[in-house]
Design an enzyme around this catalytic site. Structure first.
Site, PDB file in Angstrom:
ATOM      1  N   ASN A  51      10.545   4.827   2.571  1.00 53.65           N
ATOM      2  CA  ASN A  51      10.260   3.943   3.695  1.00 53.65           C
ATOM      3  C   ASN A  51      11.480   3.152   4.147  1.00 53.65           C
ATOM      4  O   ASN A  51      12.286   2.704   3.335  1.00 53.65           O
ATOM      5  CB  ASN A  51       9.175   2.938   3.277  1.00 53.65           C
ATOM      6  CG  ASN A  51       7.800   3.562   3.251  1.00 53.65           C
ATOM      7  OD1 ASN A  51       7.358   4.128   4.248  1.00 53.65           O
ATOM      8  ND2 ASN A  51       7.126   3.476   2.112  1.00 53.65           N
TER       9      ASN A  51
ATOM     10  N   HIS B 122      10.708   6.832   7.897  1.00 51.92           N
ATOM     11  CA  HIS B 122      11.360   6.873   6.589  1.00 51.92           C
ATOM     12  C   HIS B 122      12.862   7.024   6.822  1.00 51.92           C
ATOM     13  O   HIS B 122      13.284   7.586   7.827  1.00 51.92           O
ATOM     14  CB  HIS B 122      10.832   8.058   5.772  1.00 51.92           C
ATOM     15  CG  HIS B 122       9.479   7.787   5.188  1.00 51.92           C
ATOM     16  ND1 HIS B 122       9.039   8.357   4.022  1.00 51.92           N
ATOM     17  CD2 HIS B 122       8.478   6.978   5.595  1.00 51.92           C
ATOM     18  CE1 HIS B 122       7.818   7.932   3.758  1.00 51.92           C
ATOM     19  NE2 HIS B 122       7.455   7.100   4.691  1.00 51.92           N
TER      20      HIS B 122
ATOM     21  N   CYS C 182      10.537   8.676  -2.427  1.00 56.25           N
ATOM     22  CA  CYS C 182       9.973   9.981  -2.122  1.00 56.25           C
ATOM     23  C   CYS C 182       9.890  10.727  -3.457  1.00 56.25           C
ATOM     24  O   CYS C 182      10.909  11.122  -4.009  1.00 56.25           O
ATOM     25  CB  CYS C 182      10.913  10.695  -1.168  1.00 56.25           C
ATOM     26  SG  CYS C 182      10.231  12.156  -0.444  1.00 56.25           S
TER      27      CYS C 182
ATOM     28  N   ARG D  68       0.840  -1.200   0.000  1.00 53.62           N
ATOM     29  CA  ARG D  68       0.000   0.000   0.000  1.00 53.62           C
ATOM     30  C   ARG D  68       0.882   1.260   0.000  1.00 53.62           C
ATOM     31  O   ARG D  68       1.080   1.886  -1.036  1.00 53.62           O
ATOM     32  CB  ARG D  68      -0.939  -0.008   1.229  1.00 53.62           C
ATOM     33  CG  ARG D  68      -2.178   0.876   1.069  1.00 53.62           C
ATOM     34  CD  ARG D  68      -1.920   2.372   1.188  1.00 53.62           C
ATOM     35  NE  ARG D  68      -1.331   2.744   2.484  1.00 53.62           N
ATOM     36  CZ  ARG D  68      -0.889   3.969   2.744  1.00 53.62           C
ATOM     37  NH1 ARG D  68      -0.957   4.925   1.838  1.00 53.62           N
ATOM     38  NH2 ARG D  68      -0.341   4.236   3.913  1.00 53.62           N
ATOM     39  N   ASP D  69       1.464   1.561   1.142  1.00 53.47           N
ATOM     40  CA  ASP D  69       2.229   2.793   1.245  1.00 53.47           C
ATOM     41  C   ASP D  69       3.394   2.815   0.261  1.00 53.47           C
ATOM     42  O   ASP D  69       3.726   3.858  -0.317  1.00 53.47           O
ATOM     43  CB  ASP D  69       2.749   2.926   2.681  1.00 53.47           C
ATOM     44  CG  ASP D  69       3.392   4.268   2.941  1.00 53.47           C
ATOM     45  OD1 ASP D  69       2.758   5.286   2.678  1.00 53.47           O
ATOM     46  OD2 ASP D  69       4.555   4.293   3.392  1.00 53.47           O
TER      47      ASP D  69
ATOM     48  N   HIS E 156       6.165   4.613  12.270  1.00 52.76           N
ATOM     49  CA  HIS E 156       6.399   4.473  10.829  1.00 52.76           C
ATOM     50  C   HIS E 156       7.506   5.451  10.437  1.00 52.76           C
ATOM     51  O   HIS E 156       7.270   6.654  10.382  1.00 52.76           O
ATOM     52  CB  HIS E 156       5.099   4.789  10.095  1.00 52.76           C
ATOM     53  CG  HIS E 156       5.197   4.809   8.600  1.00 52.76           C
ATOM     54  ND1 HIS E 156       4.600   3.863   7.802  1.00 52.76           N
ATOM     55  CD2 HIS E 156       5.821   5.668   7.751  1.00 52.76           C
ATOM     56  CE1 HIS E 156       4.850   4.133   6.533  1.00 52.76           C
ATOM     57  NE2 HIS E 156       5.587   5.224   6.478  1.00 52.76           N
TER      58      HIS E 156
END
Lengths: 305, 305
Positions: free
Chosen positions: B250, B210, B241, B17-18, B208
């Site tokens: 991520n 990055h 990004c 997803r992300d 979460h």
């Protein structure tokens, strides 16, 4: 957490030596430009050159010529790496007052590098360090593969502590621990520091991390919690890992400075000036360097609406 | 250090997803292959899809179709992101029992994303969460820009804690903190956790991160010291990004697993199996992913002599 972290950290910039050693060779004038630019960023220490045979490491050729041409900043401590007595003589003659010598904690790695066991290298340290001291300089022993060896795997912390004991007995003024192929993790840092500090509570310690597997700043954080205040780093992350294309090598100086400053830990470095040098370094080696702070900018650099 | 770290960590894999949301769109069958492969690695949780409008985010189109085709592993908890009531209805109808909704702690960021203030988004949470609960599912509120906003800069930890208080009052079962553009550092993690825990000692927390500026694993380490046991990560580091070419997005799942396992912290994940999925993910998106452990291999993988 109530752990009190150090209020300041001393960074040794290793781009000109350890970094360039793993890049395509660049011209003497470019090496000088890089060292001069780094010397104006507020960095307290720069590893400038290595006095090794140019056939062994062509990237480090012309160390005398480089050093002769550098605008030496009196606020910066410069150091040189030497592999043996001959290198030490050259470095002393050139006027260096801080020399470094490498011994690998892994016997296999030491043999692959210089065809000697770790024990044989340690046996030779006494005479080398005496020569350095006689020449009015200090000697740092860098223990390579301190957090693991690519051939042997884990290196016991007790083995690293044994190497340090031998180095100190031979007269080492300081020790550094090299995470040669990026095998360090917070657990390995903790185990190493506890083992070394148990027998050598006072010897100055410097840590050198690679970011090959993403753990460099987590390792730094662990070391800070143990009171370590000296770290190596390489501008832009200069010094790719030649046998693992795409993998990042040295921890980028600006990533280290960026995290430390946000944590309120002083380094003396002007981050914007350092980032300009990182851009210059990319130009000199002709490739994009892996530094995330160079790519994305510091967290304080806002995106216009 | 005597800090006792957790003995196990639950990782939510967000690559499908992300991660994919920031890559070029891929086919439904490829999304299914990725989710199925991840579901067989021992990962305990997978964020599978988002029920958003395909015009807003083309990468997330066909969520129903993807989910219908997935071989659901009973040992894996799957979740879906929903932007609003309509998305929640679709996700519930599809059978999801864990839904996520995003609110940005930064007013500017929230307005840029959905043309609403943070306050307005929080006002709408109660009805949305009630719908989720009525549908037999749990609701997690993800607080974006928790460690800094690219437009506003620092976000006060007290502001994030206020968002959490509002989310909990609206019925949130869990909260997650998103380091949306990689502005997190150990200091920001500490400040946020202390502020949130002061008013909400019991709400389950997930982080979460990055790795945009190299701090992701240092942030994880800090959170572990505060007892956090839930983290997002993205296989291979999927999810660049988009506005900072070359910057990593991520945190790569295999970098997280690799560090945790070496520290003796269990994740349930088979790292070798996960690395195979990372290779598959590179093939699906057609680019080299930023994961260092994928490039260099785990520290336990030795170089032959």
């Amino acid at each position: 957490m109530t752990t009190a972290l150090p209020s300041s950290v001393s960074i040794r910039e290793v781009g000109p030596r350890d970094g360039l050693q793993s890049e395509n060779p660049i011209a003497v004038a470019d090496k000088v430009r890089l060292i001069n630019a780094l010397s104006r960023t507020g960095l307290s220490r720069v590893e400038a050159v290595a006095f090794v045979h140019p056939r062994a490491i062509p990237q480090m050729a012309n160390a005398d010529e480089v050093w002769e041409a550098v605008d030496r900043n009196p606020d910066v401590r410069y150091s040189a790496l030497v592999p043996n007595l001959k290198g030490a003589d050259r470095a002393l003659k050139a006027g260096f007052t801080e020399l470094e010598v490498v011994v690998s904690a892994s016997d296999t790695h030491n043999r692959k590098n210089i065809n000697r066991s770790t024990d044989e290298s340690l046996d030779a340290l006494g005479e080398l360090i005496a020569t350095v001291h006689d020449g009015g300089a200090t000697a740092e022993v860098i223990v390579a593969t301190s957090f693991g060896c690519p051939y042997e795997g884990d290196i016991a912390a007790s083995r690293v502590a044994w190497v340090v004991d031998r180095a100190v007995a031979a007269g080492a003024d300081r020790v550094a621990f090299g995470d040669t192929t990026g095998m360090g993790t917070p657990r390995r840092v903790r185990e190493l520091l506890e083992a070394v500090r148990a027998s050598q509570p006072d010897i100055p310690i410097l840590l050198h991390f690679h970011n090959t597997r993403g753990t460099a700043l987590a390792n730094v954080l662990t070391a800070l919690e143990y009171g370590v205040t000296e770290f190596d780093a390489s501008v832009g992350g200069l010094g790719g890992c030649p046998y693992a294309p795409g993998a990042s090598g040295n921890l980028a100086t600006e990533e280290l400075v960026h995290m430390l400053h946000d944590m309120g830990i002083d380094t003396g470095v002007d981050l914007d000036a350092l980032l300009e040098v990182a851009v210059m370094a990319e130009g000199l080696v002709g490739r994009e360097l892996p530094s995330g702070v160079l790519r994305a900018g510091p967290r304080t650099r806002l995106t216009p609406l």
